[in-house]
Design a protein around this motif. Structure first.
Motif, PDB file in Angstrom:
ATOM      1  N   GLY A 166       0.785  -1.224   0.000  1.00 36.74           N
ATOM      2  CA  GLY A 166       0.000   0.000   0.000  1.00 36.74           C
ATOM      3  C   GLY A 166       0.816   1.273   0.000  1.00 36.74           C
ATOM      4  N   ARG A 167       2.128   1.158   0.108  1.00 34.71           N
ATOM      5  CA  ARG A 167       2.973   2.351  -0.001  1.00 34.71           C
ATOM      6  C   ARG A 167       2.953   2.915  -1.417  1.00 34.71           C
ATOM      7  N   GLN A 173      -6.037  -3.657  -4.054  1.00 31.57           N
ATOM      8  CA  GLN A 173      -5.776  -4.956  -3.471  1.00 31.57           C
ATOM      9  C   GLN A 173      -7.072  -5.755  -3.332  1.00 31.57           C
ATOM     10  N   ILE A 174      -7.028  -6.981  -3.827  1.00 29.44           N
ATOM     11  CA  ILE A 174      -8.107  -7.955  -3.591  1.00 29.44           C
ATOM     12  C   ILE A 174      -7.567  -8.927  -2.551  1.00 29.44           C
ATOM     13  N   ILE A 175      -8.217  -8.997  -1.396  1.00 23.82           N
ATOM     14  CA  ILE A 175      -7.661  -9.711  -0.251  1.00 23.82           C
ATOM     15  C   ILE A 175      -8.576 -10.847   0.175  1.00 23.82           C
ATOM     16  N   TYR A 233      -7.084   3.548   2.667  1.00 24.82           N
ATOM     17  CA  TYR A 233      -7.826   2.835   1.638  1.00 24.82           C
ATOM     18  C   TYR A 233      -9.324   3.064   1.818  1.00 24.82           C
ATOM     19  N   LYS A 234     -10.037   2.956   0.716  1.00 24.34           N
ATOM     20  CA  LYS A 234     -11.496   2.851   0.745  1.00 24.34           C
ATOM     21  C   LYS A 234     -11.822   1.373   0.548  1.00 24.34           C
ATOM     22  N   LEU A 253     -13.944 -12.110   0.313  1.00 27.32           N
ATOM     23  CA  LEU A 253     -13.073 -11.342  -0.583  1.00 27.32           C
ATOM     24  C   LEU A 253     -13.304  -9.862  -0.333  1.00 27.32           C
ATOM     25  N   VAL A 254     -12.219  -9.167  -0.041  1.00 26.36           N
ATOM     26  CA  VAL A 254     -12.273  -7.754   0.314  1.00 26.36           C
ATOM     27  C   VAL A 254     -11.521  -6.962  -0.748  1.00 26.36           C
ATOM     28  N   PHE A 255     -12.136  -5.884  -1.215  1.00 28.26           N
ATOM     29  CA  PHE A 255     -11.490  -5.045  -2.216  1.00 28.26           C
ATOM     30  C   PHE A 255     -11.162  -3.692  -1.606  1.00 28.26           C
ATOM     31  N   ALA A 256      -9.896  -3.275  -1.742  1.00 27.20           N
ATOM     32  CA  ALA A 256      -9.440  -2.002  -1.193  1.00 27.20           C
ATOM     33  C   ALA A 256      -8.767  -1.180  -2.278  1.00 27.20           C
ATOM     34  N   SER A 257      -9.143   0.087  -2.364  1.00 25.89           N
ATOM     35  CA  SER A 257      -8.565   0.999  -3.357  1.00 25.89           C
ATOM     36  C   SER A 257      -8.608   2.408  -2.793  1.00 25.89           C
TER      37      SER A 257
END
Length: 279
Positions: A166-167, A173-175, A233-234, A253-257
């Motif tokens: 995330g830097r 990211q799909i986690i 992140y959102k 499944l978690v999506f962060a952007s």
């Protein structure tokens, strides 16, 4: 009881490389969403590359061998890095593929399979993800548009991996959040340090008086809050719950952007079928 390595891997007679031996449930859901997101975002990648002259990259630091057989069947499936490469190469390719694994034979097999389908710029890194994450961002341009697929083999998901990746500001990211493992092993994880690795400071929101489901939800809510407050992140509200045939939750499944477009695209492709509920 954990399966031995010989029960988890075998030699693929088609290419002589190592391949995985996996259970039948769950991989299809993850890979279907991964493919759909890669396709949904391909116009953005194309514009980023053609109009702005900037790279795009795909990161999978738990890549495995890139190919697996479904246990008890003759069905062969691709691993996530190969799934991503095939889909992106068919629309708008990523310029760089960064893969990592803790086992050399698995990493070598995945790299060979990516190159066999014509992928040129592959950057393989051997070691645990909390170490290879630093090397991964070193080969990606600071202004590049990137997608990381975070899919650990078990419940060991260090927050430091997500934090390091995330830097890079444009790192979606799909986690994979392994609900079944966290529910089944939560008391042990509280003691052996894995929970502190996953969600540093979890003790602030969990008490022993809580039921197991209440603990699990408190930890997830806290972990999600770390993504938002610490990493800016959102996190999409479309958190996908994947269930086994008997209805038990296997993973989320978690999506962060950090960008609204990513969340919009994920919302459009997250709910793919009648058995895939949303949190």
């Amino acid at each position: 009881m954990a399966k031995s390595k010989k029960d988890q891997y075998e030699t693929d007679p088609d290419d002589g490389l190592t391949r995985g031996v996996v259970g039948a449930w769950g991989a299809e859901d993850k890979h279907e969403r991964l493919q759909k997101y890669i396709f949904a975002s391909h116009a953005t990648r194309r514009r980023f590359w053609r109009e702005f002259g900037k790279d795009t990259g795909f990161v999978d630091l738990y890549c495995g061998p890139g190919r697996a057989k479904i246990r008890g069947t003759d069905v062969i499936v691709d691993g996530s890095a190969v799934v991503a490469a095939k889909k992106s190469e068919a629309c708008t390719p990523f310029q760089r593929y960064v893969i990592g694994d803790i086992a050399k034979d698995l990493l070598d097999a995945c790299e060979a399979r990516l190159r066999a389908i014509g992928v040129g710029d592959v950057y393989p890194f051997l070691g645990p993800a909390e170490e290879t994450a630093e090397r991964a961002i070193s080969v990606l341009h600071k202004t590049s548009l990137n997608l990381a697929f975070i899919d650990p083999f078990n419940a060991n998901l260090p927050f430091s991996v997500i934090e390091t990746l995330g830097r890079l500001n444009k790192m979606d990211q799909i986690i994979h959040f392994s609900v079944m493992d966290y529910r089944r092993n939560l008391p042990v994880m509280m003691e052996d340090g894995r929970l502190s690795s996953l969600a540093p400071g979890w003790q602030k929101v969990v008490s022993r008086s809580m039921g197991i489901n209440e603990q699990r939800h408190a930890i997830f809510t806290y972990w999600r809050g770390l993504l938002e407050s610490k990493l800016n992140y959102k996190v999409s509200d479309k958190i996908v719950r994947v269930r086994s045939p008997n209805g038990a939750e296997i993973y989320w499944l978690v999506f962060a952007s950090r960008h609204d477009l990513g969340g919009k695209l994920w919302s459009e492709i997250a709910n793919l079928g009648p058995q895939r509920g949303l949190l």
